[in-house]
Design an enzyme around this catalytic site. Structure first.
Site, short mmCIF file in Angstrom:
data_model
loop_
_atom_site.label_atom_id
_atom_site.label_comp_id
_atom_site.label_asym_id
_atom_site.label_seq_id
_atom_site.Cartn_x
_atom_site.Cartn_y
_atom_site.Cartn_z
N THR A 1 38.31 28.04 21.96
CA THR A 1 38.94 29.30 22.37
C THR A 1 38.41 30.52 21.60
O THR A 1 38.54 31.64 22.07
CB THR A 1 40.47 29.24 22.16
OG1 THR A 1 40.74 29.02 20.78
CG2 THR A 1 41.13 28.18 23.02
N ASP A 2 37.85 30.27 20.39
CA ASP A 2 37.61 31.41 19.50
C ASP A 2 36.55 32.38 20.00
O ASP A 2 36.64 33.59 19.74
CB ASP A 2 37.27 30.91 18.08
CG ASP A 2 38.52 30.43 17.36
OD1 ASP A 2 39.63 30.80 17.79
OD2 ASP A 2 38.40 29.67 16.38
N SER B 1 33.57 26.66 18.19
CA SER B 1 32.96 27.83 18.83
C SER B 1 32.83 29.04 17.92
O SER B 1 32.15 30.00 18.26
CB SER B 1 33.68 28.19 20.13
OG SER B 1 34.84 28.95 19.88
N THR C 1 38.41 23.01 20.21
CA THR C 1 39.66 22.29 19.93
C THR C 1 39.97 21.29 21.04
O THR C 1 40.55 20.23 20.80
CB THR C 1 40.81 23.31 19.81
OG1 THR C 1 40.58 24.09 18.65
CG2 THR C 1 42.17 22.64 19.70
C1 SIN Z 1 36.96 26.63 18.56
O1 SIN Z 1 36.96 27.77 19.02
O2 SIN Z 1 36.00 25.84 18.73
C2 SIN Z 1 38.10 26.17 17.72
C3 SIN Z 1 39.38 26.79 18.08
C4 SIN Z 1 39.85 26.47 19.47
O3 SIN Z 1 39.16 25.93 20.31
O4 SIN Z 1 41.03 26.81 19.74
#
Ligand code: SIN
Length: 330
Positions: free
Chosen positions: A99-100, A66, A20
């Site tokens: 974050t995932d 991710s 993100t």
């Molecule tokens: C991801 O994990 O690539 C998408 C979600 C995020 O980064 O918050």
């Protein structure tokens, strides 16, 4: 490129993987309808000032959401981290990441590198196109951590908080402060570019498996298949039995390990437990990891299936894969 040795500057290398933090939406007001992994890492550094005495360098390693992270990218990351950290004038490495699955990447990198310099994962909950993105401040904070004398090990920095790779978990799907270190608490905070340390930096390999050097992990052509099956009210052993049938039928990648996402203090529904014991008897490595967000499994003398201590199911899966890989390579 800055010749940092001759200029007296120390380098912080920023590796991009997407997420993100590199996401773009059609409108600045849209913080959820975006596509992750669109903006290059060099552009993410556009408005970020390096701390005094630090030169920044950017390298794009991957560009993905991710949720789609896998061992191929993890290995590239481990190898690029090992390369950059071996350069005398590199103070540390920052990795921009979604974050995932950031906690899984952090755990993997600590397990295979246990670096004596800092490797800091930075992320964002709002896309780069947001009217008020959180990514730029998170990147600045991560660079500050990477440039901090004495910092070491793999950490995740989000919303001004420094989390250790062993403890960090994503606990919220939307808020910018989306991470927790559970019972352990954070390693520290970043305040106007300065780190306020609360406890020691991560030093040791995090997994039950001993440290596997990145070169050895990189040489692995075949990663052992480890599946996660959740115990819950009304659980059955059907999935485990299907995996065992597949194995008996000689599929190309048979299951080698099984993590049970267990209830409470590592308890498992009796039907699933019976299937897991059948799997263990058939040679599958089985590990119980608690579904609880905090704490650890306290072992009992009559446990018939190993437990993963404080590891979450996703981290226990990585630990088991590394353990199986090490056993194969030994
Ligand atoms: C991801 O994990 O690539 C998408 C979600 C995020 O980064 O918050």
């Amino acid at each position: 490129m800055v010749n940092s040795l001759s200029s007296g500057l120390r380098r912080v290398v920023v590796l991009g993987t997407g997420g993100t933090i590199a996401g773009r939406a059609a409108s600045g007001g849209d913080n959820i309808g975006y596509t992750a992994g669109q903006v290059g890492v060099a552009d993410l550094l556009g408005g970020v000032d390096a701390p005094d005495g630090v030169a920044l360098e950017a390298e794009q390693v991957a560009q993905l959401d991710s949720k789609d992270m896998g061992f191929d990218v993890w290995l590239q990351l481990a190898q690029r981290c090992a390369f950059w950290l071996s350069e005398a004038d590199v103070a540390g490495v920052v990795i921009t990441h979604g974050t995932d699955t950031i906690e899984e990447t952090a755990y993997f990198l600590q397990a295979v590198l246990a670096p004596g310099k800092p490797v800091v994962l930075a992320c964002a909950m709002r896309p780069a196109s947001s009217l008020s993105p959180d990514g730029p401040q998170n990147v600045r904070d991560a660079i500050a951590v990477a440039a901090t004398p004495g910092a070491q090990g793999v950490t995740v920095v989000c919303a001004g908080t420094v989390h250790g790779s062993l403890d960090v978990q994503k606990v919220h799907p939307y808020r910018p402060d989306a991470f927790s270190s559970g019972d352990a608490g954070p390693i520290g905070y970043v305040e106007e570019g300065a780190v306020r340390l609360l406890r020691d930096w991560p030093r040791l390999p995090v997994s039950a498996a001993s440290k596997i050097p990145a070169t050895k992990a990189g040489a692995a052509t075949h990663w052992p298949r480890v599946e996660i099956v959740t115990s819950h009210a009304g659980a059955t052993g059907a999935i485990v039995d299907l995996l065992l049938q597949e194995r008996a039928a000689g599929v190309a990648e048979p299951i080698r390990g099984l993590v049970l996402a267990a209830t409470g203090n590592g308890t498992v529904h009796h039907a699933l437990e019976a299937a897991a014991l059948r799997a263990q008897d058939a040679g599958v490595a089985v590990l119980r990891a608690t579904r609880c967000a905090s704490g650890r499994i306290l072992p009992r003398a009559d446990d018939r299936l190993r437990d993963a201590g404080a590891l979450t199911p996703v981290k226990a899966r990585i630990a088991l894969m590394l353990e199986l890989l090490e056993a194969t390579a030994a």
